[in-house]
Design a protein around this motif. Structure first.
Motif, PDB file in Angstrom:
ATOM      1  N   GLU A  66       0.828  -1.207   0.000  1.00 34.26           N
ATOM      2  CA  GLU A  66       0.000   0.000   0.000  1.00 34.26           C
ATOM      3  C   GLU A  66       0.865   1.262   0.000  1.00 34.26           C
ATOM      4  O   GLU A  66       0.574   2.246  -0.678  1.00 34.26           O
ATOM      5  CB  GLU A  66      -0.941   0.001   1.196  1.00 34.26           C
ATOM      6  N   GLN A  69       2.384   1.588  -3.448  1.00 38.73           N
ATOM      7  CA  GLN A  69       1.361   2.015  -4.389  1.00 38.73           C
ATOM      8  C   GLN A  69       1.051   3.499  -4.235  1.00 38.73           C
ATOM      9  O   GLN A  69       0.894   4.235  -5.214  1.00 38.73           O
ATOM     10  CB  GLN A  69       0.089   1.189  -4.178  1.00 38.73           C
ATOM     11  N   ALA A  70       0.978   3.916  -2.989  1.00 33.57           N
ATOM     12  CA  ALA A  70       0.714   5.332  -2.727  1.00 33.57           C
ATOM     13  C   ALA A  70       1.844   6.211  -3.255  1.00 33.57           C
ATOM     14  O   ALA A  70       1.621   7.282  -3.823  1.00 33.57           O
ATOM     15  CB  ALA A  70       0.515   5.554  -1.231  1.00 33.57           C
ATOM     16  N   GLU A  71       3.075   5.735  -3.086  1.00 32.65           N
ATOM     17  CA  GLU A  71       4.232   6.478  -3.579  1.00 32.65           C
ATOM     18  C   GLU A  71       4.207   6.570  -5.105  1.00 32.65           C
ATOM     19  O   GLU A  71       4.500   7.611  -5.690  1.00 32.65           O
ATOM     20  CB  GLU A  71       5.523   5.813  -3.108  1.00 32.65           C
ATOM     21  N   LYS A  72       3.853   5.438  -5.721  1.00 34.95           N
ATOM     22  CA  LYS A  72       3.781   5.421  -7.193  1.00 34.95           C
ATOM     23  C   LYS A  72       2.720   6.381  -7.697  1.00 34.95           C
ATOM     24  O   LYS A  72       2.923   7.135  -8.658  1.00 34.95           O
ATOM     25  CB  LYS A  72       3.473   4.015  -7.674  1.00 34.95           C
ATOM     26  N   GLU A  73       1.556   6.361  -7.053  1.00 38.06           N
ATOM     27  CA  GLU A  73       0.490   7.258  -7.447  1.00 38.06           C
ATOM     28  C   GLU A  73       0.899   8.721  -7.279  1.00 38.06           C
ATOM     29  O   GLU A  73       0.578   9.579  -8.107  1.00 38.06           O
ATOM     30  CB  GLU A  73      -0.773   6.957  -6.646  1.00 38.06           C
ATOM     31  N   ARG A  74       1.660   8.978  -6.206  1.00 39.32           N
ATOM     32  CA  ARG A  74       2.126  10.348  -5.974  1.00 39.32           C
ATOM     33  C   ARG A  74       3.101  10.777  -7.062  1.00 39.32           C
ATOM     34  O   ARG A  74       3.008  11.883  -7.600  1.00 39.32           O
ATOM     35  CB  ARG A  74       2.792  10.441  -4.606  1.00 39.32           C
ATOM     36  N   ARG A  75       4.015   9.853  -7.381  1.00 38.10           N
ATOM     37  CA  ARG A  75       5.005  10.173  -8.427  1.00 38.10           C
ATOM     38  C   ARG A  75       4.327  10.337  -9.788  1.00 38.10           C
ATOM     39  O   ARG A  75       4.678  11.218 -10.563  1.00 38.10           O
ATOM     40  CB  ARG A  75       6.070   9.078  -8.507  1.00 38.10           C
ATOM     41  N   ASP A  76       3.362   9.465 -10.083  1.00 35.75           N
ATOM     42  CA  ASP A  76       2.640   9.572 -11.351  1.00 35.75           C
ATOM     43  C   ASP A  76       1.884  10.889 -11.459  1.00 35.75           C
ATOM     44  O   ASP A  76       1.859  11.536 -12.521  1.00 35.75           O
ATOM     45  CB  ASP A  76       1.672   8.402 -11.521  1.00 35.75           C
ATOM     46  N   ALA A  77       1.284  11.276 -10.351  1.00 34.99           N
ATOM     47  CA  ALA A  77       0.541  12.534 -10.337  1.00 34.99           C
ATOM     48  C   ALA A  77       1.481  13.721 -10.537  1.00 34.99           C
ATOM     49  O   ALA A  77       1.179  14.668 -11.284  1.00 34.99           O
ATOM     50  CB  ALA A  77      -0.235  12.682  -9.031  1.00 34.99           C
TER      51      ALA A  77
END
Length: 621
Positions: A66, A69-77
């Motif tokens: 989790e 995933q949160a880090e990836k979503e932050r980087r993607d954003a």
């Protein structure tokens, strides 16, 4: 969850072991007692522990996943935000270049001004390396595009001067106001300015009155040398554009004079004898590169694009329209060869040109054409062109309509209004001798429209006579002046006479150094003057009497017109001419006395000699 499952599995496993142990004991008849759940409970505990461990491990894995995933979503954003910002920046940059290049491409002259300022503002935005990389690449592409515009239009001979000049101006901006482009901009700007003038070697003073500069090269040898010189100058300019890449570096300073050289060349070839049509056509192609008119978006522009460039670049319809001076040079050459009949061979070409002028809405070019035709004395072709313009529903200015009416009525004179300086010389226009009433009407209408003040006279009629003199006979201007002074005394102040220099302003070398001007003051002879001139030439006395219309200040144009038209019907004019001749007769007839019956030592005539020479001769015959 895994802990509970572990306890259950452990308990089941322990219970199964207990049952298996009991079965083994019975078979062996050991008969020993079995401790219920002695193994089951420990196994359950062990299973629970194992399940607990598994639960703890899985919980950690879930937490790590989790978090990742949160880090990836932050980087993607964050990347999406950066990409969006870059995309927006790139769109703005592209739109800036599109705005510039779309203005350059049609070949319409403009100053880029502040169009590059937004680009330099976008250059300052450099949060990532890709900004600088893409900015530099797009700027380089833009510079190469501008160089291509210059190279294409100059090297190929497609002289789209507006596009070339604008491209160099843009290059200066693209190089952050690099002063190295100033000289090139100045050269092209001067050349472009020359393309905007109406004519180059032929100057229009007024309708039907032109001045051609190349006629000063009257000597054929000098004319041939000038043609060779002009060709050499043009070739030197063109030579720079034979290189693989032209760009702006090969634009030589003399290019500013290119079109003037080309214009002079076609006129020099036109006036040189014998006329060479092929050589003339080649010179016209050089001249036409700068002066053809084209249409862009339905509007006519000068030197926007040459035919091939326009077709290849835009694929739109193109019309060719040669400069009027090119056509006039051809007509001038044909007129020198054989006059009106030879010029008529080019009539179709002339009318096709007029059609193109109407299509382009360049009616002023037709004015230059008809004005030059009047100057060349090609009145029939002038009339046909003006008549055709009327047939094509062209709204002719009043001056043109008056000129057409004059030509249609049989007039062939070239009506001019001269600007003269007031001095002690009596000035007059001798061309008015050939005018009919329509010509006078046209002259005064033109005078009124131009709001000019008439400062010279118009010749109405001219009378000449040659009188023989005796050998050695002297006639002085003082004697004639004294006789004229006695003459005007008989008119009780109605006529005055003065002695002054007179000159025809429309002709060269027509001057009267010792002329007498008679002016009339009575209302019945208003605006009438008479010029008398006499010149001894060998044994002859040449007399000239010119009746003139001389304007008076304070009269309206309409009043001047009426007085001018009335002179030809004035009965007093002929009567006064007879009076002038009587006064001259008194001077030239020898004086006789009763003592002079033969030729004296001083050379005076005797009575017999006079009778032998003059007989019954009378000046009025």
């Amino acid at each position: 969850m895994c802990t509970i499952i572990g306890v259950i599995i452990g308990a089941i496993f322990g219970f199964c072991l207990e049952i298996f142990s009991c079965i083994v004991d019975v078979v062996n008849c050991s008969g020993g007692g079995v401790a219920i759940f002695s193994i089951t409970i420990p196994c359950a505990i062990i299973g629970g522990v194992v399940g607990l461990v598994i639960d703890i491990f899985m919980a950690k894995e879930d937490a790590d996943f989790e978090k990742a995933q949160a880090e990836k979503e932050r980087r993607d954003a964050e990347q999406a935000k950066l990409d969006s910002a870059f995309s927006e920046w790139w769109k703005k940059l592209i739109s800036c270049y599109v705005a510039i290049e779309s203005n350059v491409e049609p070949g319409i002259l403009f100053d880029p001004g502040d169009l590059y300022e937004p680009i330099w503002e976008l250059e300052k935005v450099q949060p990532e390396p890709r900004y600088k990389t893409n900015f530099d690449q797009r700027l380089e592409k833009h510079i190469n595009w501008l160089r291509g515009r210059i190279d294409y239009n100059l090297k190929k001979g497609f002289y789209a001067l507006a596009m070339s000049l604008t491209s160099v101006r843009c290059l200066k901006k693209a190089y952050h106001e690099n002063s190295g482009f100033d000289s090139v901009i100045d050269i092209l700007a001067k050349l472009y300015e020359r393309t905007q003038v109406d004519t180059y070697c032929i100057r229009f003073l007024q309708y039907g009155d032109c001045k051609l500069s190349v006629t000063e090269l009257s000597d054929q040898a000098v004319l041939g040398a000038r043609i060779a010189e002009l060709k050499s100058k043009i070739q030197s300019i063109d030579k720079a554009y034979q290189m693989e890449k032209v760009y702006y570096g090969n634009i030589v300073p003399d290019m500013a004079n290119y079109i003037d050289y080309a214009a002079e060349l076609i006129w020099c070839i036109a006036v040189r004898k014998p006329f060479n049509q092929n050589e003339f056509n080649e010179a016209c192609e050089i001249f036409a590169c700068h002066t053809r008119k084209n249409t862009v978006d339905g509007k006519a522009y000068v030197t926007t694009m040459y035919e091939k460039a326009y077709e290849e670049e835009n694929g739109q319809e193109f019309w060719k329209f040669d400069h009027v001076e090119q056509l006039l040079a051809l007509i001038y050459a044909k007129n020198l060869i054989g006059g009106q009949n030879t010029v008529d061979q080019e009539k179709k070409k002339v009318m096709d040109w007029v059609d193109a002028a109407i299509e382009f809405d360049m009616i002023n070019q037709c004015y230059l054409l008809t004005s030059a035709l009047a100057w060349m004395g090609l009145y029939k072709l002038e009339r046909d062109v003006l008549r055709y313009l009327v047939e094509q529903k062209v709204n002719l200015p009043e001056e043109w309509q008056d000129r057409l009416g004059f030509l249609e009525s049989g007039g062939t004179s070239n009506i001019k209004i001269y600007d003269v300086d007031s001095d002690s010389t009596f000035l007059y226009d001798s061309s008015a001798l050939d005018w009919n009433s329509d010509a006078f009407e046209l002259f005064f209408r033109k005078l009124e429209m131009t709001h000019k003040t008439m400062k010279y006279s118009l010749a109405i009629s001219r009378w000449t006579k040659t009188l023989p003199l005796a050998r050695g006979q002297k006639i002085t201007q003082e004697e004639i002046e004294n006789s004229f002074n006695r003459l005007v005394e008989d008119f009780d102040g109605e006529v005055v006479v003065c002695r002054k220099k007179a000159k025809a302003i429309n002709l060269a070398n027509v001057e009267y150094e010792n002329s007498f001007i008679f002016r009339f003051k009575a209302e019945r002879n208003r605006c009438i003057s008479i010029l008398f001139s006499s010149e001894k030439y060998g044994r002859n006395l040449n007399l000239t009497i010119i009746v003139l219309f001389t304007p008076e200040s304070g009269l309206s144009t309409e009043e001047l017109r009426k007085y001018a038209l009335a002179i030809k019907d004035n009965i007093y004019v002929e009567s006064f001419r007879e009076s002038i001749l009587q006064a001259v007769d008194e001077v030239i007839k020898p004086k006789q006395t009763i003592y002079d019956n033969e030729l004296s030592d001083e050379g005076e005539l005797t009575e017999q000699s006079e009778q032998a020479i003059y007989g019954d001769y009378d000046i009025f015959e």
